[in-house]
Every structure is written in structure tokens, then in C-alpha cells.
Scaffold this motif. Structure first.
Motif, PDB file in Angstrom:
ATOM      1  N   ASP A 151       0.616  -1.222   0.214  1.00 39.54           N
ATOM      2  CA  ASP A 151       0.002   0.026   0.058  1.00 39.54           C
ATOM      3  C   ASP A 151       0.732   1.131  -0.103  1.00 39.54           C
ATOM      4  OD1 ASP A 151      -1.604   1.826   0.328  1.00 39.54           O
ATOM      5  OD2 ASP A 151      -2.786   1.190   2.214  1.00 39.54           O
ATOM      6  N   PHE A 152       1.019   1.706  -1.043  1.00 33.33           N
ATOM      7  CA  PHE A 152       2.080   2.880  -1.407  1.00 33.33           C
ATOM      8  C   PHE A 152       1.666   4.072  -0.638  1.00 33.33           C
ATOM      9  CE2 PHE A 152       3.155  -0.132  -4.882  1.00 33.33           C
ATOM     10  CZ  PHE A 152       4.337  -0.430  -4.536  1.00 33.33           C
ATOM     11  N   THR A 153       0.449   4.187  -0.337  1.00 27.29           N
ATOM     12  CA  THR A 153      -0.228   5.378   0.430  1.00 27.29           C
ATOM     13  C   THR A 153       0.313   5.664   1.673  1.00 27.29           C
ATOM     14  OG1 THR A 153      -2.251   4.366   0.970  1.00 27.29           O
ATOM     15  CG2 THR A 153      -2.259   5.300  -1.476  1.00 27.29           C
ATOM     16  N   LEU A 154       0.628   4.589   2.367  1.00 32.78           N
ATOM     17  CA  LEU A 154       0.787   4.346   3.777  1.00 32.78           C
ATOM     18  C   LEU A 154       2.237   5.299   3.957  1.00 32.78           C
ATOM     19  CD1 LEU A 154       0.207   0.702   5.084  1.00 32.78           C
ATOM     20  CD2 LEU A 154      -0.909   3.096   5.738  1.00 32.78           C
ATOM     21  N   PRO A 155       2.146   6.047   5.062  1.00 33.19           N
ATOM     22  CA  PRO A 155       3.452   6.636   5.344  1.00 33.19           C
ATOM     23  C   PRO A 155       4.720   5.685   5.752  1.00 33.19           C
ATOM     24  CG  PRO A 155       2.034   7.002   7.181  1.00 33.19           C
ATOM     25  CD  PRO A 155       1.008   6.500   6.045  1.00 33.19           C
ATOM     26  N   GLY A 156       6.016   5.889   5.730  1.00 32.38           N
ATOM     27  CA  GLY A 156       7.103   5.116   5.888  1.00 32.38           C
ATOM     28  C   GLY A 156       6.875   4.636   7.509  1.00 32.38           C
TER      29      GLY A 156
END
Ligand code: PHE
Length: 344
Positions: A95-100
Motif C-alpha cells: 500500500d504505497f499510500t501509507l507513510p513510512g
């Protein structure tokens, strides 16, 4: 299609099952299904060839072909499930929308950072690092350091004694004794470490604190060397332009003895809150090593002289970082300590 024998059917089954198990994605798998179980598929064709077999062989052949069809179907189902799992796991973890993910970066405690920095400075002018235990003998902490029997620091109200008669060192000076007993001159060491005193904790006192001991012993060492080395040290730590002054003092293990002040790096000597309006900040006790100390460690035959100093780390940290209360350094409130992450 002509009838096949048992071996041929079983071999075909292994081959198809292996091919299906190796299908790398959904469309390859679907192609395999069509190829074997589709209306014009290989297995389907075999099934319909059954009616051409000799009547005597039909029951056995029918059983084998049913088993083949079932095995192919099972292989397709199994592989389908595996591929579904992989793709759903992949979509969950990407899920590339999550913050690191935030990871805390560790940092040195200001006391530790200051010891490291001080060590670095003394190393650059030829000192090596020595150390000794926190639990010391009365001899190393007092007797060999020429401390008279009735000296107040020996009192159990000042120093922590253990049941066996040993004590928690009240200074790093016993490392001088240990080092000289183990090494012939010349000596040029510093020894950072913990010290313990029966002090009631307040804004400037802690029962547990740190010192850096320094010892330089050779044929020709003078107070001028002490002054030069400490000036170099203070300028590296506090900044250029800092001056050093000596005030006469007394320590049993040095003669003459001095207290060492650095000119205040904040006001430059004018007087301010940091230096309590005096323009000077005390950074160490020091002096020329007393002949009785050389005698105690077996150095008198070497005809050497030396200087020694002891610096209080907490004091220096408080001045350098502007810490108003020594207890702030020990309460381990990270919100406070974090401010000094790159302080030295
Ligand atoms: N040990 C002394 C103290 O704790 C400091 C000191 C060290 C003085 C070496 C002279 C020489 O106060």
C-alpha cells in the motif's frame, strides 16, 4: 484416440500435474485448464475415446481416466488457491499510500557524548585511555594517594564503604595508582569514569557523577605543560579565545595543587549568568604529582615528575549545554535529553 495403457496414463498425469503446479500466474493456469479439461482438451478427448476401447479393458481404463481427470482438477484448484494467496498478500504489503515506518534513531547521552569528545581531544595530543573499577581498595583510593588518616573524605559520611572494607571510589585518581603500578614511565593517560560520594542530591550535587582523570609523567613535566594542555583542551571544547587560570589549592596527592578555571565561553569573561558574574568557570582540580604518590607506586627510582588533573564531567556538561539542574541529566526524560543530540 487409441486406448492407452496404465503406464502411459500415469506418466501423462504426472506431467500434467507438474505443469499446472508450475503455472506462474492466473492466465497461464487458465490456459492449462483449457488445454487439458476444456471441451477439446486432452483429457476430455481421452475420456471420449473410452467407448472405442475393447469391452474387457473398459472398466480398468475408465477408472484410470477418471483418476487422471480428478488429479488434474485437484492440481488446478490447489494452484489457483496458491496464486490467489500470493496476490492478496502482495497487494496488502504494497500500500504505497501509507507513510513510512518511523524508527527512532538512538543518540548518546550528553554525559557520554562529552566523555567521547574530551577523549578525542586528549587523544589528539598523545594521551591514551586507561580505566579502573568502581569498587576500589582503601589503599588505591586514599593511602597510595597520600591521603592522611584523618582526612575528612575518608569518613563514612562522605564515602560509601562496602562490608568487606572496600569502597566505591570517590574520585578517578586511584586509576593513577593502578596505571603506574602496571606500567613504567613515561605515562600520558586520561581515565574517564564514575565516582561516588555521599552527597545529598541537589541542583549541583549527585551521589553518582563522572570525572576524567589525567596523568602525565616523564623526565621533564611542569605546571606550564599542564596549563598549555588544559588551554588546548578548553579551546577545543569551549571555543577559541578561552583562557585558563590557576588558583592555589590543596590536594593530598599533588604539590603544588591548583584549581583550574576557564574564562567563561558565553560572556568572554565579562560576567554573566552562566559564570555567576565571575567571568570564570572552574573545570578541574590539578597539580604536580606528590613524591609520596611516586613512592607508593614504586616510581621513586625513575627520577620522574608529573602533573595530574581531575575534571568533573557533569559540571562541564551543565555549563556547555546550559543544564540548570544536575538531576535533569539522570532523570532520563527523553524529551529533555534529546535536545543535546548533536551538542558536542
Ligand atoms: N581527585 C580530585 C578530586 O576529586 C581532583 C584531582 C585529580 C586533583 C588529580 C589533583 C589531581 O577533587
Amino acid at each position: 484416440m487409441t486406448a492407452m495403457n496404465r503406464e502411459e496414463i500415469e506418466s501423462l498425469q504426472r506431467q500434467i500435474v507438474a505443469e499446472i503446479a508450475g503455472a506462474s500466474d492466473g492466465s497461464t493456469l487458465e490456459a492449462a485448464r483449457v488445454k487439458y479439461l476444456g471441451r477439446k482438451g486432452v483429457v476430455t478427448a481421452l475420456m471420449s475415446s473410452l467407448k472405442e476401447a475393447a469391452p474387457a479393458e473398459r472398466p480398468e481404463l475408465g477408472r484410470l481416466l477418471n483418476a487422471l481427470k480428478q488429479a488434474v482438477q485437484d492440481a488446478l484448484d490447489t494452484r489457483r488457491k496458491q496464486l490467489d494467496n500470493v496476490s492478496s498478500a502482495a497487494s496488502e504489503s504494497f500500500d504505497f499510500t501509507l507513510p513510512g515506518e518511523w524508527r527512532e534513531i538512538g543518540m548518546a547521552h550528553p554525559i557520554h557524548a562529552l566523555i567521547e569528545r574530551a577523549t578525542e581531544i586528549f587523544r589528539s595530543i598523545g594521551f591514551t585511555v586507561a580505566d579502573g573499577p568502581d569498587i576500589e581498595t582503601v589503599r588505591n583510593n586514599f593511602d597510595a594517594l597520600n591521603t592522611p588518616e584523618d582526612h575528612p573524605s575518608r569518613d563514612p559520611s562522605d564515602t560509601f564503604y562496602l562490608e568487606n572494607g572496600d569502597l566505591l571510589r570517590c574520585q578517578t585518581s586511584p586509576v593513577q595508582v593502578r596505571y603506574m603500578e602496571a606500567h613504567p614511565p613515561p605515562v600520558r593517560i586520561i581515565a574517564p569514569g564514575r565516582c561516588y560520594r555521599r552527597d545529598t542530591p541537589d541542583a549541583t550535587h549527585s551521589a553518582n557523577f563522572h570525572q576524567i582523570e589525567g596523568l602525565y609523567v616523564d623526565r621533564q613535566v611542569s605546571l606550564a605543560d599542564l596549563k598549555g594542555d588544559l588551554t588546548y583542551f578548553a579551546r577545543q571544547l569551549f571555543g577559541p579565545g578561552v583562557r585558563i587560570r590557576f588558583r592555589p589549592h590543596f590536594f593530598p596527592f599533588t604539590e603544588p595543587s591548583v584549581e583550574v578555571d576557564a574564562s567563561c565561553h558565553v560572556c568572554g569573561g565579562q560576567g554573566c549568568r552562566v559564570c555567576k558574574e565571575s567571568g570564570w568557570i572552574e573545570i578541574a582540580g590539578a597539580g604536580m604529582v606528590h613524591p609520596n604518590v611516586f613512592r607508593a607506586v614504586g616510581y621513586e627510582r625513575h627520577q620522574v615528575v608529573g602533573y595530574a588533573f581531575g575534571m568533573g564531567i557533569e559540571r562541564m556538561a551543565m555549563i556547555l549545554f546550559g543544564v540548570p539542574d544536575i538531576r535533569l541529566l539522570y532523570e532520563n526524560d527523553l524529551r529533555y535529553l534529546r535536545q543535546f543530540a548533536s551538542g558536542v
